[in-house]
Structures are given as structure tokens and as C-alpha cells.
Motif scaffolding. Structure first.
Motif, short mmCIF file in Angstrom:
data_model
loop_
_atom_site.label_atom_id
_atom_site.label_comp_id
_atom_site.label_asym_id
_atom_site.label_seq_id
_atom_site.Cartn_x
_atom_site.Cartn_y
_atom_site.Cartn_z
N LEU A 1 -4.00 0.02 15.63
CA LEU A 1 -4.98 0.04 14.55
C LEU A 1 -5.14 -1.36 13.95
N THR A 2 -6.37 -1.76 13.78
CA THR A 2 -6.64 -3.01 13.09
C THR A 2 -6.68 -2.77 11.60
N TYR A 3 -7.24 -1.64 11.22
CA TYR A 3 -7.36 -1.26 9.82
C TYR A 3 -6.65 0.08 9.62
N GLY A 4 -5.71 0.13 8.71
CA GLY A 4 -4.90 1.31 8.48
C GLY A 4 -5.63 2.63 8.31
N PRO A 5 -6.70 2.71 7.50
CA PRO A 5 -7.33 4.01 7.29
C PRO A 5 -8.30 4.43 8.38
N LYS A 6 -8.52 3.62 9.40
CA LYS A 6 -9.46 4.00 10.46
C LYS A 6 -8.72 4.65 11.62
N ALA A 7 -9.34 5.65 12.23
CA ALA A 7 -8.75 6.33 13.39
C ALA A 7 -8.75 5.41 14.60
N CYS A 8 -7.76 5.59 15.46
CA CYS A 8 -7.56 4.67 16.58
C CYS A 8 -8.40 4.98 17.81
N CYS A 9 -8.97 6.16 17.89
CA CYS A 9 -9.65 6.56 19.12
C CYS A 9 -10.97 5.85 19.37
N GLY A 10 -11.65 5.49 18.29
CA GLY A 10 -12.92 4.81 18.44
C GLY A 10 -14.07 5.71 18.82
N SER B 1 7.34 11.25 8.01
CA SER B 1 7.83 10.05 8.68
C SER B 1 6.78 9.46 9.61
N ILE B 2 6.04 10.32 10.28
CA ILE B 2 4.99 9.86 11.19
C ILE B 2 3.93 9.09 10.41
N PHE B 3 3.42 9.68 9.35
CA PHE B 3 2.36 9.03 8.59
C PHE B 3 2.86 7.80 7.85
N LEU B 4 4.07 7.84 7.36
CA LEU B 4 4.62 6.67 6.66
C LEU B 4 4.72 5.49 7.62
N ASP B 5 5.20 5.74 8.83
CA ASP B 5 5.29 4.67 9.82
C ASP B 5 3.91 4.16 10.21
N LEU B 6 2.96 5.05 10.31
CA LEU B 6 1.59 4.67 10.63
C LEU B 6 1.01 3.75 9.56
N PHE B 7 1.22 4.08 8.30
CA PHE B 7 0.70 3.25 7.23
C PHE B 7 1.45 1.93 7.11
N ARG B 8 2.76 1.94 7.40
CA ARG B 8 3.55 0.72 7.31
C ARG B 8 3.26 -0.25 8.46
N HIS B 9 3.00 0.29 9.65
CA HIS B 9 2.84 -0.53 10.84
C HIS B 9 1.61 -0.12 11.64
N PRO B 10 0.41 -0.22 11.07
CA PRO B 10 -0.78 0.26 11.79
C PRO B 10 -1.03 -0.46 13.11
N THR B 11 -0.71 -1.76 13.19
CA THR B 11 -0.97 -2.48 14.43
C THR B 11 -0.07 -2.02 15.58
N ALA B 12 1.09 -1.45 15.27
CA ALA B 12 1.97 -0.92 16.32
C ALA B 12 1.34 0.28 17.02
N TYR B 13 0.36 0.90 16.38
CA TYR B 13 -0.34 2.05 16.96
C TYR B 13 -1.75 1.69 17.40
N MET C 1 0.83 -1.20 0.00
CA MET C 1 0.00 0.00 0.00
C MET C 1 0.87 1.26 0.00
N TYR C 2 1.92 1.29 0.79
CA TYR C 2 2.74 2.50 0.89
C TYR C 2 3.79 2.58 -0.20
N GLY C 3 3.80 1.65 -1.13
CA GLY C 3 4.78 1.67 -2.22
C GLY C 3 4.26 2.35 -3.46
N CYS C 4 3.01 2.75 -3.46
CA CYS C 4 2.45 3.39 -4.64
C CYS C 4 2.82 4.88 -4.65
N LEU C 5 2.71 5.46 -5.80
CA LEU C 5 2.99 6.90 -5.97
C LEU C 5 4.39 7.28 -5.50
N LEU C 6 5.37 6.48 -5.88
CA LEU C 6 6.74 6.71 -5.43
C LEU C 6 7.30 8.05 -5.86
N SER C 7 6.87 8.56 -7.02
CA SER C 7 7.37 9.87 -7.45
C SER C 7 6.89 10.97 -6.51
#
Length: 107
Positions: free
Chosen positions: A56-65, A42-54, A1-7
Motif C-alpha cells: 500500500l502506498t496510502y494506508g486507507p486505500k485498498a491494495c487490489c486496485g 492485530s491484522i489491522f493494526l499491523d496494516l495501519f502501522r506498516h502499509p508499505t509492507a502490504y 496515526m495508530y496512536g490515537c484513541l488509545l482507550s
């Protein structure tokens, strides 16, 4: 997912590097000014690469609930990645905004 739009990613990285160089020069020209750079990329890239570390079960959903809707997002609630911003660890130079301002989550 985070490998798209490399330019676009490369453009962001190049821009941020130029911005940091410019800020370094401005700091030399204006030594009494406080200029702070926050590396949100860097913050958002890490979030998208490792959502469960924050928590998140699903990357595009907010964690607060608390937000509801498709992305479960509420701008008034601090959570997950906002702590990385508030503690200043990704600022250049490091700047602990949470120790200088009285910030509290709404929920």
C-alpha cells in the motif's frame, strides 16, 4: 496515526483477551466443538502501522486496485491482508481455512 484513541485500543485488547479465555473454557467444556478465534485487531493494526509492507502506498486505500472511489475497495476481491486471514496463521488455534475450503479471488 495508530496512536490515537488509545482507550478504545485498550478496550479491544482487553475484550479479545477475555474472549480468548472464555473460548479456552468452552473448549474444555465442549471438547468435540471446533471454536476458532481470529485476531483481526492485530491484522489491522499491523496494516495501519506498516502499509508499505502490504503493497500500500496510502494506508486507507485498498491494495487490489479494482474498487474505484476514494478507497479503491471491492469486497469481492481477495488481496493483501485477506491472505493472512485465509492461511489461518492468526487464528487461535491455527486453522488453515484456505486448505479446507475452495476459495479463489474474483479478479
Amino acid at each position: 496515526m495508530y496512536g490515537c484513541l488509545l482507550s478504545y485500543k485498550k478496550a479491544v485488547v482487553d475484550y479479545n483477551n477475555m474472549l480468548k479465555q472464555t473460548l479456552d473454557q468452552i473448549r474444555k467444556d465442549l471438547p468435540k466443538a471446533n471454536l476458532i478465534y481470529v485476531d483481526l485487531h492485530s491484522i489491522f493494526l499491523d496494516l495501519f502501522r506498516h502499509p508499505t509492507a502490504y503493497g500500500l502506498t496510502y494506508g486507507p486505500k485498498a491494495c487490489c486496485g479494482l474498487g474505484g472511489g476514494a478507497y479503491n475497495f471491492d469486497v469481492g476481491v481477495f488481496c493483501g491482508i485477506s491472505k493472512a486471514i485465509l492461511n489461518g496463521s492468526l487464528f487461535d488455534p491455527p486453522f488453515p481455512i484456505n486448505k479446507l475450503c475452495d476459495l479463489h479471488p474474483i479478479a
